[in-house]
Design a protein around this motif. Structure first.
Motif, PDB file in Angstrom:
ATOM      1  N   UNK A 107       0.865  -1.172   0.000  1.00  0.00           N
ATOM      2  CA  UNK A 107       0.000   0.000   0.000  1.00  0.00           C
ATOM      3  C   UNK A 107       0.903   1.224   0.000  1.00  0.00           C
ATOM      4  N   UNK A 108       0.569   2.209  -0.861  1.00  0.00           N
ATOM      5  CA  UNK A 108       1.373   3.437  -0.925  1.00  0.00           C
ATOM      6  C   UNK A 108       0.469   4.651  -1.086  1.00  0.00           C
ATOM      7  N   UNK A 109       0.662   5.613  -0.191  1.00  0.00           N
ATOM      8  CA  UNK A 109       0.024   6.922  -0.268  1.00  0.00           C
ATOM      9  C   UNK A 109       1.121   7.967  -0.107  1.00  0.00           C
ATOM     10  N   UNK A 110       1.016   9.075  -0.843  1.00  0.00           N
ATOM     11  CA  UNK A 110       2.004  10.140  -0.689  1.00  0.00           C
ATOM     12  C   UNK A 110       1.525  11.236   0.252  1.00  0.00           C
ATOM     13  N   UNK A 111       0.221  11.272   0.524  1.00  0.00           N
ATOM     14  CA  UNK A 111      -0.349  12.239   1.468  1.00  0.00           C
ATOM     15  C   UNK A 111      -1.815  11.866   1.664  1.00  0.00           C
ATOM     16  N   UNK A 112      -2.511  12.415   2.606  1.00  0.00           N
ATOM     17  CA  UNK A 112      -2.042  13.119   3.795  1.00  0.00           C
ATOM     18  C   UNK A 112      -1.356  12.147   4.767  1.00  0.00           C
ATOM     19  N   UNK A 113      -0.820  12.712   5.825  1.00  0.00           N
ATOM     20  CA  UNK A 113       0.018  11.946   6.750  1.00  0.00           C
ATOM     21  C   UNK A 113      -0.671  10.712   7.321  1.00  0.00           C
ATOM     22  N   UNK A 114      -1.961  10.797   7.677  1.00  0.00           N
ATOM     23  CA  UNK A 114      -2.605   9.616   8.270  1.00  0.00           C
ATOM     24  C   UNK A 114      -2.679   8.460   7.282  1.00  0.00           C
ATOM     25  N   UNK A 115      -2.723   8.778   5.985  1.00  0.00           N
ATOM     26  CA  UNK A 115      -2.734   7.713   4.988  1.00  0.00           C
ATOM     27  C   UNK A 115      -1.322   7.240   4.658  1.00  0.00           C
ATOM     28  N   UNK A 116      -0.343   8.147   4.772  1.00  0.00           N
ATOM     29  CA  UNK A 116       1.048   7.740   4.600  1.00  0.00           C
ATOM     30  C   UNK A 116       1.411   6.650   5.611  1.00  0.00           C
ATOM     31  N   UNK A 117       0.808   6.689   6.798  1.00  0.00           N
ATOM     32  CA  UNK A 117       1.067   5.666   7.814  1.00  0.00           C
ATOM     33  C   UNK A 117       0.705   4.269   7.333  1.00  0.00           C
ATOM     34  N   UNK A 118      -0.243   4.184   6.418  1.00  0.00           N
ATOM     35  CA  UNK A 118      -0.666   2.878   5.892  1.00  0.00           C
ATOM     36  C   UNK A 118       0.302   2.346   4.847  1.00  0.00           C
ATOM     37  N   UNK A 119       1.180   3.212   4.342  1.00  0.00           N
ATOM     38  CA  UNK A 119       2.129   2.814   3.303  1.00  0.00           C
ATOM     39  C   UNK A 119       3.142   1.830   3.870  1.00  0.00           C
ATOM     40  N   UNK A 120       3.116   0.622   3.327  1.00  0.00           N
ATOM     41  CA  UNK A 120       4.029  -0.421   3.807  1.00  0.00           C
ATOM     42  C   UNK A 120       3.922  -1.622   2.887  1.00  0.00           C
ATOM     43  N   UNK A 121       4.852  -2.525   3.037  1.00  0.00           N
ATOM     44  CA  UNK A 121       4.799  -3.836   2.401  1.00  0.00           C
ATOM     45  C   UNK A 121       4.278  -4.800   3.463  1.00  0.00           C
ATOM     46  N   UNK A 122       2.973  -4.903   3.549  1.00  0.00           N
ATOM     47  CA  UNK A 122       2.318  -5.679   4.589  1.00  0.00           C
ATOM     48  C   UNK A 122       2.396  -7.179   4.290  1.00  0.00           C
ATOM     49  N   UNK A 123       2.498  -7.971   5.323  1.00  0.00           N
ATOM     50  CA  UNK A 123       2.353  -9.421   5.206  1.00  0.00           C
ATOM     51  C   UNK A 123       0.887  -9.755   5.446  1.00  0.00           C
ATOM     52  N   UNK A 124       0.428 -10.806   4.810  1.00  0.00           N
ATOM     53  CA  UNK A 124      -0.975 -11.193   4.920  1.00  0.00           C
ATOM     54  C   UNK A 124      -1.116 -12.246   6.008  1.00  0.00           C
ATOM     55  N   UNK A 125      -1.877 -11.916   7.041  1.00  0.00           N
ATOM     56  CA  UNK A 125      -2.126 -12.861   8.125  1.00  0.00           C
ATOM     57  C   UNK A 125      -3.163 -13.881   7.684  1.00  0.00           C
ATOM     58  N   UNK A 126      -4.287 -13.385   7.142  1.00  0.00           N
ATOM     59  CA  UNK A 126      -5.305 -14.243   6.545  1.00  0.00           C
ATOM     60  C   UNK A 126      -6.252 -13.388   5.735  1.00  0.00           C
ATOM     61  N   UNK A 127      -7.009 -14.051   4.868  1.00  0.00           N
ATOM     62  CA  UNK A 127      -7.932 -13.319   4.004  1.00  0.00           C
ATOM     63  C   UNK A 127      -9.152 -14.170   3.697  1.00  0.00           C
ATOM     64  N   UNK A 128     -10.217 -13.477   3.346  1.00  0.00           N
ATOM     65  CA  UNK A 128     -11.440 -14.109   2.864  1.00  0.00           C
ATOM     66  C   UNK A 128     -12.083 -13.110   1.913  1.00  0.00           C
TER      67      UNK A 128
END
Length: 152
Positions: A107-128
């Motif tokens: 996930x990548x966001x360039x702004x605003x700051x609260x969305x920049x916090x979500x920017x990462x290469x996340x690992x998937x714990x589980x999905x449905x």
């Protein structure tokens, strides 16, 4: 004597069962590999999502995203809106190594700051088809961030 032997046997089996559980088992994590990418893509692009849980290193920040709707588009655009504000970022699923068992939810966001916090290469714990649970280990202090998207 017979009861002592049975109790000892039960104890040994319980200890072995506990020892054989991996950390992933304890956290209800499923093994995600490259073969899961098409199913995850189909699930995540099939509708609108909200953040139902976001824990950033040391505190719950879920309420920062209340009212926002996330749409994961098949072209890699991550559209976000709360009715009065619209912004976009990017998302992708990648196999980050030659080992097919390391799939990242990027996930990548360039702004605003609260969305920049979500920017990462996340690992998937589980999905449905209705939930995607992600985690990431933070750089400096190695704390764990948790992010859950739930389908609206």
């Amino acid at each position: 004597m017979k009861n002592s032997l049975i109790n000892l046997l039960v104890f040994v089996i319980a200890v072995l069962a506990f020892k054989s559980c991996s950390k992933d088992d304890a956290n209800n994590t499923v093994k995600i590999d490259a073969s899961d990418i098409p199913a995850i893509e189909a699930a995540i692009t099939g509708g609108d999502w909200k953040i139902s849980y976001y824990f950033d290193s040391d505190k719950d920040e879920t309420t920062d995203y209340a009212g926002y709707v996330f749409t994961f588009q098949s072209d890699g655009v991550l559209a976000v809106s709360n009715g009065s504000t619209a912004l976009s970022g990017a998302w992708s699923l990648t196999n980050s190594s030659s080992d097919s068992s390391d799939v990242d939810f990027n996930i990548a966001f360039s702004s605003p700051e609260i969305f920049e916090e979500l920017s990462d290469d996340w690992d998937i714990k589980k999905y449905s088809t209705t939930n995607v649970e992600l985690f990431a280990i933070s750089g400096g202090d190695e704390s764990t961030d948790l992010l859950t998207f739930t389908k609206n």
